[in-house]
Scaffold this motif. Structure first.
Motif, short mmCIF file in Angstrom:
data_model
loop_
_atom_site.label_atom_id
_atom_site.label_comp_id
_atom_site.label_asym_id
_atom_site.label_seq_id
_atom_site.Cartn_x
_atom_site.Cartn_y
_atom_site.Cartn_z
N GLY A 102 0.91 -1.15 0.07
CA GLY A 102 0.07 0.08 -0.14
C GLY A 102 0.94 1.19 0.01
O GLY A 102 0.46 2.23 0.57
N ILE A 103 2.05 1.23 -0.83
CA ILE A 103 2.83 2.51 -0.63
C ILE A 103 2.91 2.83 -2.26
O ILE A 103 2.59 1.81 -3.12
CB ILE A 103 4.24 2.29 -0.28
N SER A 104 3.45 3.92 -2.42
CA SER A 104 3.70 4.31 -4.03
C SER A 104 4.81 3.86 -4.35
O SER A 104 5.95 3.13 -3.66
CB SER A 104 3.89 5.90 -4.14
N LEU A 105 4.95 3.56 -5.92
CA LEU A 105 6.12 3.03 -6.45
C LEU A 105 7.39 3.55 -6.19
O LEU A 105 8.41 3.01 -5.85
CB LEU A 105 5.97 2.83 -8.16
N GLU A 106 7.24 4.99 -6.22
CA GLU A 106 8.44 5.75 -5.75
C GLU A 106 9.05 5.56 -4.48
O GLU A 106 10.15 5.39 -4.34
CB GLU A 106 7.98 7.20 -6.17
N THR A 107 8.16 5.35 -3.33
CA THR A 107 8.62 5.01 -2.17
C THR A 107 9.21 3.52 -2.08
O THR A 107 10.13 3.43 -1.47
CB THR A 107 7.37 5.08 -1.18
N ALA A 108 8.66 2.54 -2.81
CA ALA A 108 9.11 1.22 -2.85
C ALA A 108 10.48 1.36 -3.61
O ALA A 108 11.67 0.66 -3.04
CB ALA A 108 8.13 0.23 -3.58
N ARG A 109 10.85 2.06 -4.58
CA ARG A 109 12.17 2.00 -5.08
C ARG A 109 13.09 3.02 -4.25
O ARG A 109 14.45 2.42 -4.29
CB ARG A 109 11.83 2.95 -6.48
N SER A 110 12.61 4.03 -3.55
CA SER A 110 13.62 4.54 -2.66
C SER A 110 14.03 3.59 -1.51
O SER A 110 15.18 3.68 -1.29
CB SER A 110 12.84 5.78 -2.06
N HIS A 111 12.93 2.72 -0.87
CA HIS A 111 13.51 1.89 -0.12
C HIS A 111 14.16 0.91 -0.52
O HIS A 111 15.39 0.49 0.08
CB HIS A 111 12.30 1.03 0.46
N LEU A 112 14.10 0.35 -1.60
CA LEU A 112 15.13 -0.57 -2.48
C LEU A 112 16.29 -0.04 -2.66
O LEU A 112 17.47 -0.82 -2.18
CB LEU A 112 14.42 -1.15 -3.76
N LYS A 113 16.74 1.45 -2.85
CA LYS A 113 17.87 1.78 -3.03
C LYS A 113 18.73 1.97 -1.69
O LYS A 113 19.77 1.52 -1.60
CB LYS A 113 17.74 3.27 -3.66
N LYS A 114 17.84 2.41 -0.67
CA LYS A 114 18.69 2.23 0.74
C LYS A 114 18.81 0.98 1.13
O LYS A 114 19.96 0.64 1.80
CB LYS A 114 17.51 2.82 1.76
N ILE A 115 18.05 -0.08 0.56
CA ILE A 115 18.38 -1.54 1.05
C ILE A 115 19.72 -1.83 0.65
O ILE A 115 20.68 -2.45 1.28
CB ILE A 115 17.26 -2.28 0.87
N MET A 116 19.72 -1.45 -0.81
CA MET A 116 21.11 -2.09 -1.59
C MET A 116 22.20 -1.22 -1.02
O MET A 116 23.33 -1.84 -0.79
CB MET A 116 20.93 -1.71 -2.98
N LEU A 117 22.03 -0.18 -0.89
CA LEU A 117 23.10 0.67 -0.05
C LEU A 117 23.58 0.08 1.34
O LEU A 117 24.87 -0.11 1.55
CB LEU A 117 22.80 2.37 0.17
N LYS A 118 22.79 -0.25 2.09
CA LYS A 118 23.08 -0.86 3.54
C LYS A 118 23.68 -2.25 3.39
O LYS A 118 24.23 -2.59 4.13
CB LYS A 118 21.96 -0.53 4.27
N THR A 119 23.27 -2.99 2.46
CA THR A 119 23.67 -4.39 2.18
C THR A 119 24.99 -4.46 1.23
O THR A 119 25.43 -5.57 1.31
CB THR A 119 22.58 -5.19 1.70
N GLY A 120 25.25 -3.42 0.65
CA GLY A 120 26.48 -3.47 -0.21
C GLY A 120 26.37 -4.08 -1.20
O GLY A 120 27.20 -4.62 -2.01
N THR A 121 24.97 -4.16 -1.85
CA THR A 121 24.71 -4.92 -3.09
C THR A 121 24.68 -3.73 -4.30
O THR A 121 24.11 -2.76 -4.02
CB THR A 121 23.63 -5.65 -2.98
N THR A 122 24.55 -4.13 -5.68
CA THR A 122 24.57 -3.20 -6.53
C THR A 122 23.44 -3.68 -7.55
O THR A 122 22.89 -2.94 -8.36
CB THR A 122 25.97 -3.21 -7.39
N ARG A 123 22.95 -5.11 -7.57
CA ARG A 123 22.03 -5.60 -8.36
C ARG A 123 20.88 -6.01 -7.61
O ARG A 123 21.18 -6.75 -6.58
CB ARG A 123 22.72 -6.24 -9.36
#
Length: 371
Positions: free
Chosen positions: A326-347
């Protein structure tokens, strides 16, 4: 309150708040009538960490990268000849040694300094702690009175340093205990690549994962052990290393494992903390979505980010995640970017692989916390 009392208070404050060490060095320099003040630590492997007044920071950066640090006899001689008081470097080196000293010639004098005094002591962990002060060219050497004033601070400096080291050790132990509550085997690896804390879950994995000489972690299998050594060396060389996941093959009666090497975020001024990384272990082949507590504990994810990470691990696209949460696509993508930054993944594929097996652990009491 007298000057010594005020400075002593600041020493203990810096022991609790590492960001205050630079200001504390400035206060020490002011109290001693010195142009600079620095504190550095040396571990058993010769690794140096330091904090200093800004006006000599460039010189210290040069020093810790130079071969001159390997030939620095000052700390050892200070502990041997003047273990209970501050001492001038000219009293530690002969006139000939001082005239030919590479540190003096190539580092100290080019940065406008001339005279040096200090004190060195060894703390219970075996690390050597050195407090060094310098006076600029054109000034006289440190007087007996100045050294005597510094000697009044020695007990507080030593206690503050020990307090910092003890707090750092307790923090490392707390990390492993937290992951133990989540059912994850874990160890904290220090700057020298040694295990400085390990929880019972990790100990049960012996001999597959064990400690050897010098408390270095040893993995069963030459290939896995080489990967871990390479990853640790990479961590030593990087100012901001990323999360790394290492495979460990299974054997009869024991499943394959994934070893997650996670950098410890610490203050740049925290020269007494020796925690470099946390090694957490998960089994390959476990099924189910990753546990929320594991995600938050391992990668410092917020609850919202952890929910998105769980969905990613279940092969959901950002569009599907946005709809299901129940969130916007922009919010989902923003969370995904932060997750990848914190986990050190790029893909995203790397992220899915990393999260594999991070489902809720089994608890011996029969209960299983809600995800």
């Amino acid at each position: 309150m007298n000057a010594e009392g005020t400075l002593a208070d600041r020493l203990y404050e810096a022991a609790l708040v590492p960001e205050l060490w630079t200001e504390t060095c400035e206060r020490i320099a002011l109290e001693a009538g010195s142009s600079t003040a620095s504190i550095f630590t040396v571990d058993g492997s010769g690794n140096h960490r330091y904090v200093t007044t800004p006006n000599i920071a460039e010189a210290f950066a040069q020093f810790v990268q130079s071969d001159a640090r390997l030939d620095n006899v000052r700390p050892l001689r200070a502990m041997q000849r003047s273990p209970f008081s501050f001492v001038r470097v000219t009293d530690l080196l002969s006139a000939e040694e001082f005239a030919n000293d590479a540190i003096q010639r190539d580092i100290i004098e080019p940065h406008g300094m001339q005279w040096e005094a200090g004190w060195a002591f060894q703390e219970p962990t075996g690390h050597v702690i050195v407090i060094t002060l310098m006076r600029a060219k054109g000034l006289t050497h440190f007087s007996d009175e100045q050294l005597a004033r510094l000697d009044l601070l020695k007990p507080d400096i030593a206690r503050a340093a020990y307090m910092s080291s003890r707090l750092a050790f307790n923090e490392a132990r707390s990390m492993t205990e937290t992951l133990s509550m989540l059912g994850l085997p874990a160890a904290v690896i220090g700057d020298a690549g040694r295990a400085i804390a390990m929880n019972p879950e990790m100990e049960t994995l012996s001999p597959r994962i064990r400690t050897g000489a010098g408390d270095r972690l040893i993995l069963e299998g030459v290939g896995a052990n080489a990967l871990l050594e390479e990853a640790i060396e990479h961590y030593k060389a990087q100012a901001a290393p990323a999360v790394q996941s290492l495979p460990m093959a299974g054997r009869a009666g024991a499943p394959p494992l994934i070893l997650h090497l996670l950098p410890v975020r610490r203050a740049a001024r925290d020269i007494f903390s020796r925690s470099m990384a946390v090694l957490a272990v998960t089994q390959v082949g476990q099924v189910g979505p990753p546990d929320m507590r594991v995600l938050c504990g391992l990668f410092d994810l917020t609850p919202a980010e952890a929910r998105v990470a769980r969905a990613i691990a279940m092969a959901q696209t950002p569009e599907m995640i946005a709809a299901s949460l129940g969130i916007s696509l922009e919010t989902a993508r923003s969370h995904l970017k932060k997750i990848m930054l914190k986990t050190g993944t790029t893909r995203q594929a790397e992220l899915v692989l990393l999260l594999s097996g991070l489902n809720a652990p089994n608890f011996s009491g029969g209960g299983r916390p809600e995800p």
